[in-house]
Scaffold this active site. Structure first.
Site, PDB file in Angstrom:
ATOM      1  N   GLN B 131      -3.079  13.068  -4.072  1.00  0.00           N
ATOM      2  CA  GLN B 131      -1.804  12.362  -4.170  1.00  0.00           C
ATOM      3  C   GLN B 131      -1.823  11.356  -5.319  1.00  0.00           C
ATOM      4  OE1 GLN B 131       0.618  10.297  -0.755  1.00  0.00           O
ATOM      5  NE2 GLN B 131      -0.922   8.818  -1.395  1.00  0.00           N
ATOM      6  N   GLY B 132      -0.917  11.516  -6.279  1.00  0.00           N
ATOM      7  CA  GLY B 132      -0.860  10.590  -7.418  1.00  0.00           C
ATOM      8  C   GLY B 132       0.261   9.581  -7.240  1.00  0.00           C
ATOM      9  N   TYR B 133      -0.058   8.433  -6.675  1.00  0.00           N
ATOM     10  CA  TYR B 133       0.972   7.420  -6.405  1.00  0.00           C
ATOM     11  C   TYR B 133       0.711   6.135  -7.189  1.00  0.00           C
ATOM     12  CZ  TYR B 133       3.777   9.494  -2.625  1.00  0.00           C
ATOM     13  OH  TYR B 133       4.658  10.240  -1.901  1.00  0.00           O
ATOM     14  N   SER B 134      -0.289   5.331  -6.711  1.00  0.00           N
ATOM     15  CA  SER B 134      -0.518   4.014  -7.301  1.00  0.00           C
ATOM     16  C   SER B 134      -0.927   4.101  -8.765  1.00  0.00           C
ATOM     17  CB  SER B 134      -1.620   3.282  -6.543  1.00  0.00           C
ATOM     18  OG  SER B 134      -1.243   3.070  -5.221  1.00  0.00           O
ATOM     19  N   GLU B 249       2.057   8.352   5.740  1.00  0.00           N
ATOM     20  CA  GLU B 249       0.702   7.880   5.472  1.00  0.00           C
ATOM     21  C   GLU B 249       0.398   6.641   6.313  1.00  0.00           C
ATOM     22  OE1 GLU B 249       0.106   6.552   1.459  1.00  0.00           O
ATOM     23  OE2 GLU B 249      -2.080   6.538   1.649  1.00  0.00           O
ATOM     24  N   GLU B 377       1.285  -7.657   3.626  1.00  0.00           N
ATOM     25  CA  GLU B 377       2.379  -8.538   3.201  1.00  0.00           C
ATOM     26  C   GLU B 377       3.652  -7.741   2.936  1.00  0.00           C
ATOM     27  OE1 GLU B 377      -0.753  -8.632   2.147  1.00  0.00           O
ATOM     28  OE2 GLU B 377      -1.352 -10.554   3.001  1.00  0.00           O
TER      29      GLU B 377
END
Lengths: 379, 393
Positions: B131-134, B249, B377
């Site tokens: 998974q390519g997210y951040s 997730e 947060e």
């Protein structure tokens, strides 16, 4: 048992919410307090509650009750918590009727449960002696006298003491204070000779008193259940009482929280709605999470009562400890987030913090129940 | 006999016949799971045998439709299959992000051609996904991602960098969030594309964490090619899919908070001793443990309650919004308590005496739980704004 309400329970909850929000609100509680009402609750409202069946909500149908179980009673108590409604729901419906059902003889149940269910009789538990809830430490003594008994005791935090018709008195018939065996339960009429009630003024303005039993003579049939054998029934009664109080605290905490969140959306300082400040948002969100956990553990504990689970003691102490913690936090945050107005008697948020602390203390506070929970889970 | 009983009988017989004995022992940890792929990591040849046999029946992903390689089983049948597998301690034949993450997204948002092309290889364990997210500058603020996809007619060319890409060094394909448009708000212009990692424009470098080696990678794209037919959903509408998968997730990560079988308090009492009343000798630790255990119990009750509410048709209530936040915070608390309860062995890093530092490494790794998949947060911001309706600053 699935952790959801069935249709009958949802209807009961809605009915209780509607009735109490109209007839037994914080404003009514304030009026009772300010007028120094001699009864301490609105007798007409109590009569209506009884007509709706609430006085016998958890009493089996064979004794004239509704037989809805304690989950049903918990839902009503939750709504009473939201409105801070003063009534004999706690003293008589939650605790008194349960004590009679758990400890009483067949004849005592026949005589009392239908009268309680009809709203005609108030029965309350006289247990606590010291500053803290410590049932095994009971030192009050009942001695054999002829066929019957003589009791000497001073009991505090007796709910609805000054209006009760009967007391379930826990006294020692053998053994030493600190031991669970040797305790017995007695049914004592309020008008018996030697019984004197001192109505006390508590911080929540709800009814409680100290009851003195001085050389009170009782017939043999005043004994509830077996001599020296009250512990099991008393324990179960207290477990149920604490689950009920946890339900009340759940309603109280939720209401205090919702009122506080509404205030955060109205109040402006520094040119902004204060609810837009992240410092307050995160505290509110954390409290929301704790309230969701509270709702789950209370429902699980109520189901444990109705399912006769062997985990009742564990779950009762878990629910009471959790709700003591969360009610304390919710009411403290309620006052803090309301700021100066929250400190005034004119504002209603103060009524919540006051009732919370008395309900927390009643039948064991956070420290008592967290300790007991740890014991129950094996350490 | 009901159809379900019949199904149970047949399933039991088939499993008895086809599940290798070596696959009837519990997995030891994440590393022990079989993830498939073009170059599968195989500890035991039976892993592949077991996966292939199950895949043939569609039972690696029993609840997906048969036309896409799944088993086409309904909820009750899936439950029976799980029960029968548990009965003989059969391992899960295949675990992958394809099954847990991409598949559900494709079933929801993909077109027919995409489902037909990508789902069956996932079921057969042939293609392993990541998974390519951040990105380095798009963590909590994921929507500010800058990995660019330029339109070249029938394909895009991808340039940029991803980070925290789990198993990027072992994956065959990636599902990736890229920016196809910079003109609108940051949520607009994000697209969800799939492409092959086996090409010269893709490089993955593993990241070492405070807990030691990790599955995470930095992943670099230098004119990597993604075919247009592998754009999922509309161009510029990828944020909807991203949010869907993030929710998914978070639910998986929050599961870490579940209460274990033996209470940590009992373990503590075994190690440190009890007083004459049977209480753990150290009253301060006993209180911390009781508080932790009580919250774990109430959290587990909340997971059950929400599950029961969904089953009763009440939908996913507001309570589910706290799962990720509360579950991960609980797990961190538990790991801190582990150090206190187990003492010296819990701060050992390597060697057999310390079980290769499992306790310490788990403790350090748990710190990431409240960062990955949306920090605590950010979760609290979401609850404050979406559930409580508090205004923006």
């Amino acid at each position: 048992m699935a952790l959801v309400l069935n249709e009958e329970q949802v209807m009961l909850k809605d009915a209780a919410a509607g009735f109490l929000a109209e007839r037994a609100t914080v404003a009514h509680q304030r009026a009772l307090r300010d007028s120094e009402d001699t009864t301490g609750f609105d007798a007409a409202v109590w009569k209506e509650m009884a007509e709706m069946g609430w006085a016998g909500i958890a009493i089996p149908e064979e004794f004239g009750g509704l037989g809805y179980g304690y989950t049903g009673l918990g839902l009503v108590l939750e709504q009473a918590g939201r409105n801070l409604s003063a009534s004999p729901l706690q003293s008589t419906v939650l605790v008194g009727a349960t004590a009679v059902a758990q400890l009483g003889t067949a004849a005592q149940k026949e005589a009392l449960l239908p009268a309680i269910a009809a709203g005609e009789t108030l029965v309350t538990l006289a247990l606590q002696e010291g500053a803290h809830h410590a049932p095994a430490a009971t030192a009050a003594v009942a001695t054999k006298s002829g066929e019957g008994f003589v009791i000497n005791a001073e009991k505090r935090l007796v709910l609805d003491a000054h209006v009760a018709d009967q007391f379930v008195v826990i006294a020692r018939t053998s053994g030493t204070p600190g031991t669970e065996s040797g305790l017995s339960a007695f049914l004592v009429p309020a008008n018996a000779e030697g019984v004197s009630v001192d109505r006390r003024s508590m911080v929540d303005s709800h009814n409680a008193g100290t009851v003195t039993f001085a050389e009170v003579s009782l017939p043999a049939d005043a004994l509830m259940g077996e001599l020296d054998g009250a512990w099991a029934g008393l324990s179960r009664t207290l477990d149920i009482a604490n689950v009920g109080l946890a339900s009340e605290l759940l309603g109280l905490s939720t209401e205090a929280f919702e009122r506080t969140v509404e205030y955060l959306k109205e109040r402006k300082q520094f040119g902004h709605i204060i609810g837009s400040f992240q410092g307050l948002q995160h505290r509110a969100a954390e409290l929301f999470a704790e309230l969701e956990l509270s709702r789950s553990i209370v429902l699980q504990a109520l189901h444990a009562v109705d399912a006769d689970s062997d985990k009742l003691s564990l779950l009762a102490s878990a629910a009471k400890a959790k709700l003591c913690e969360v009610a304390q936090r919710a009411t403290n945050e309620g006052v803090q987030m309301h700021g100066g107005i929250g400190m005034t008697d004119e504002h209603e948020i103060g009524f919540f913090i006051k009732r919370a602390r008395v309900a927390q203390h009643t039948f064991g506070d956070y420290n008592y129940h967290l300790d007991r929970y740890a014991e129950q889970v094996g350490f | 006999m009901s159809d379900l009983d019949q199904f149970r009988q047949e399933t039991r017989a088939w499993l008895e016949e086809n599940c290798p004995e070596t696959m009837r022992v519990p997995v030891k940890g994440f590393d022990d799971l079989y993830n498939g792929g073009r170059n599968p990591e195989i500890d035991h040849p039976d892993q592949k045998v077991w996966c292939d046999r199950m895949a043939e029946r569609g039972w690696t992903v029993p609840h997906w439709p048969r036309e896409y390689g799944g088993g086409g089983l309904d909820k009750d049948e899936v439950k029976v299959l799980r029960e029968e597998m548990a009965r003989i301690s059969a391992r899960s034949p295949l675990d992958s992000f394809g099954i847990s993450m991409l598949g559900p997204a494709l079933l929801q948002f993909g077109n027919e051609e995409q489902k037909k092309e990508h789902l069956p290889p996932i079921c057969r364990g042939e293609i392993r996904w990541c998974q390519g997210y951040s990105e380095p500058n798009a963590g909590s603020d994921l929507a500010s991602l800058q990995t660019r996809a330029d339109d070249h007619g029938d394909h895009y060319l991808i340039n940029g960098q991803k980070v925290w890409t789990s198993y990027a060094d072992k994956a065959d394909w990636i599902f990736c969030l890229v920016r196809t448009d910079n003109s609108g708000t940051k949520h607009e212009g994000i697209s969800f594309v799939l492409f092959d990692m086996a090409q010269s424009g893709v490089e993955a470098r593993p990241i070492k964490l405070i807990s030691g080696s990790s599955p995470f990678c930095e992943t670099f794209f230098d004119d990597a090619r993604a075919e247009k037919r592998n754009l999922v959903g509309e161009e510029g509408k990828g944020w909807t899919i991203a949010k869907y998968l993030l929710t998914h997730e978070r639910e998986m990560i929050s599961g870490f908070g579940a209460a274990p079988k033996k209470s940590l308090g009992e373990s503590a009492a075994d190690i440190m001793g009890r007083d004459s009343e049977g209480r753990l000798v150290n009253g301060i630790l006993r209180q911390s443990l009781a508080q932790y255990q009580l919250d774990a119990l109430a959290f587990a009750a909340t997971m059950s309650r929400v599950g029961d509410e969904v089953k009763a048709g009440q939908g996913l209530g507001a309570a589910s919004s706290i799962f990720k936040y509360y579950g991960t915070e609980l797990n961190k608390r538990r790991n801190e308590l582990n150090l206190q309860v187990y003492g010296e062995p819990a701060v050992g890093w390597d060697g057999e005496a310390y079980n290769n530092g499992t306790l310490a490494r788990d403790w350090l790794r748990s710190k990431g739980n409240s960062i990955e998949g949306g920090t605590s947060e950010v979760q609290l911001n979401i609850v404050a704004k979406r559930v409580l309706g508090l205004p923006d600053a």
